[in-house]
Design a protein around this motif. Structure first.
Motif, mmCIF file in Angstrom:
data_model
loop_
_atom_site.group_PDB
_atom_site.id
_atom_site.type_symbol
_atom_site.label_atom_id
_atom_site.label_comp_id
_atom_site.label_asym_id
_atom_site.label_seq_id
_atom_site.Cartn_x
_atom_site.Cartn_y
_atom_site.Cartn_z
ATOM 1 N N LYS A 106 14.705 22.473 37.793
ATOM 2 C CA LYS A 106 13.938 21.889 38.884
ATOM 3 C C LYS A 106 14.728 20.745 39.499
ATOM 4 N N GLU A 107 15.783 20.344 38.806
ATOM 5 C CA GLU A 107 16.595 19.263 39.341
ATOM 6 C C GLU A 107 17.868 19.763 39.991
ATOM 7 N N SER A 108 18.177 21.032 39.780
ATOM 8 C CA SER A 108 19.429 21.535 40.346
ATOM 9 C C SER A 108 19.438 23.052 40.424
ATOM 10 N N HIS A 126 22.249 19.461 43.610
ATOM 11 C CA HIS A 126 21.219 18.578 43.060
ATOM 12 C C HIS A 126 19.953 18.647 43.903
ATOM 13 N N LEU A 128 17.030 16.542 43.240
ATOM 14 C CA LEU A 128 16.162 15.496 42.705
ATOM 15 C C LEU A 128 15.122 15.111 43.756
ATOM 16 N N TRP A 151 14.292 12.613 48.976
ATOM 17 C CA TRP A 151 15.014 13.618 48.188
ATOM 18 C C TRP A 151 16.484 13.670 48.577
ATOM 19 N N SER A 155 19.165 12.988 45.744
ATOM 20 C CA SER A 155 19.990 14.120 45.322
ATOM 21 C C SER A 155 21.461 13.831 45.590
ATOM 22 N N ILE A 338 14.867 9.379 38.052
ATOM 23 C CA ILE A 338 15.097 10.249 36.897
ATOM 24 C C ILE A 338 14.040 9.981 35.829
ATOM 25 N N HIS A 341 10.847 11.450 36.887
ATOM 26 C CA HIS A 341 10.967 12.889 36.736
ATOM 27 C C HIS A 341 10.727 13.297 35.277
ATOM 28 N N LYS A 345 7.659 15.540 33.727
ATOM 29 C CA LYS A 345 7.976 16.718 32.946
ATOM 30 C C LYS A 345 7.163 16.724 31.648
#
Ligand code: ADP
Ligand code: MG
Length: 399
Positions: A106-108, A126, A128, A151, A155, A338, A341, A345
């Protein structure tokens, strides 16, 4: 967001200029007004040519209008930024063709690409900040406030940071992919022909592999660095085969190659010890679960390892960020994103499971509907089984 390169070859030089103008305008405008796009694109054909290009770009979803906008303007989409990055890589001859997607986080997005000689490489895009558009409203707080949460900014920062560390670690002789190029939110690096630890079901000597993973981690620490996400997904295991010239027998050594650096921090970071312990525990838990291996000695401990930073001729690399022009403010923004994020998660793991039929999360208009939807529960069951046996001597020819 899928990378769809089909429209690339149909874009004219003018379309590219207009796309670049929207990117340039995005630095100061959330929605770039058409007159600014015209000015930045500097096309001889004037406003009618620009509007033709705008219409092509909007049709291919490289730029988008926003509903309820007070003026006529456009913003760059993920797709638009992807195209600009690919265009740069292709002009610099780092990428000739884009192949299949090898990894979806989901990040890359991780894509297999080839250069003009046909050599295969990895393109990491990326993403992000993407997930936050799909999850609960509160998560958008930091995204909404200002550009430092967007974003595109996050990213791009993640890619810059990752490329800076990849380059520094590679120069220091740490086993990492070879850095090749960097543009916007993407990096190009060598393809490591080795499975992630996650996929490995059996090795001849778990204790030796464990020792080499810890040794690699302690090497990073001596350079002043904590990986911050040192786990079975981010360590690839390469088989190095050497032949003993006297006996002619084959020797296989398992060499860990470490990847994924946007969350890397200094050994001096305020939370360094917590991240250090978390990384080491991750490896321990994995080895016990997968290989039923438990180390006989405790540790390593942060306080002991801290004393080794910069010792034995190890160059400190934790100032890499500043050296690459990433300011303290930028580093903080990225870290906050991060961390946020990671928290999302933990709270909502389903939303982070890779899904093949992702919709385009670009359109803010859709997000209200998406929020209420249940995550696709079939997808989360689809965890791949470890199946790779690695490092065992092949049966001898004579036998
Ligand atoms: P993310 O930030 O989304 O976790 P990673 O950099 O960890 O992205 O890459 C995701 C996956 O893609 C890895 O677990 C690995 O399987 C694969 N991968 C990434 N980079 C490479 C590379 N250079 N060579 C081979 N495989 C790679
Ligand atoms: Mg990873």
């Amino acid at each position: 967001m899928k990378l769809d390169t089909r429209a690339m070859r149909h874009l004219t030089a003018e379309d590219w200029k207009v796309l670049a103008a929207v990117e340039q305008g995005s630095k100061n405008h959330e929605l770039v007004p058409v007159p600014i796009i015209e000015r930045f694109s500097r096309l001889k054909g004037g406003s009618s040519l620009v509007s033709k290009c705008i219409s092509t770009l909007a049709k291919t979803s490289l730029i988008a209008k926003m509903k309820e906008a007070k003026y006529d303007g456009y913003r760059l989409t993920y797709g638009g930024l992807d195209y600009l990055a690919l265009h740069t890589h292709s002009q610099k001859k780092h990428i000739y063709s884009v192949g299949t997607r090898v990894g979806v986080g989901k990040e890359s997005d991780i894509m297999l690409v080839a250069d003009h000689t046909g050599a295969q490489q990895i393109l990491k895009i990326h993403r992000l900040g993407r997930i936050s558009f799909r999850t609960v409203k509160t998560n958008r707080d930091y995204l909404k406030k200002n550009a430092s949460g967007s974003w595109m900014y996050l990213s791009t920062l993640a890619a810059r940071k990752e490329y800076a560390f990849l380059s520094a670690l590679h120069s220091a002789g740490i086993p990492v992919p070879t850095p090749i190029a960097h543009s916007r939110h993407t990096i190009v690096m060598s393809l490591v022909d080795a499975p992630p630890l996650r996929q490995i079901s059996s090795v001849p000597d778990p204790a030796a592999l464990y020792a080499s993973l810890i040794e690699l981690y302690l090497r990073l620490a001596k350079h002043g660095l904590i990986h911050g996400d040192y786990n079975e997904f981010n360590i690839l295991i390469r088989e190095d085969i050497s032949i003993n010239p006297e006996t002619g027998t084959e020797k296989i050594t398992l060499v860990p190659v470490v990847i994924d650096f946007p969350q890397m921090i200094s050994m001096e970071h305020v939370n360094a010890e917590m991240y250090f312990d978390r990384d080491i525990n991750c490896i321990k838990i994995f080895f016990e679960r997968r290989f039923h291996f438990k180390p006989t000695t405790p540790g390593p401990f942060y306080k002991d390892v801290k004393k080794t930073v910069g010792r034995d001729g190890f160059e400190r690399l934790d100032a890499t960020l500043e050296a690459s022009g990433i300011t303290k403010k930028m580093a903080k923004d990225l870290e906050a994103a991060i961390r946020q994020h990671e928290e999302e998660k933990l709270q909502n793991p389903e939303a982070f499971e890779p899904s093949e039929d992702e919709e385009d999360d670009d359109e803010d208009e859709d997000e209200e509907e998406k929020e209420g939807e249940e995550a696709n529960t079939d997808e989360k069951e689809k965890e791949e089984q470890p199946s790779i046996v690695i490092g065992f001597q092949s049966p001898s020819e004579s036998g």
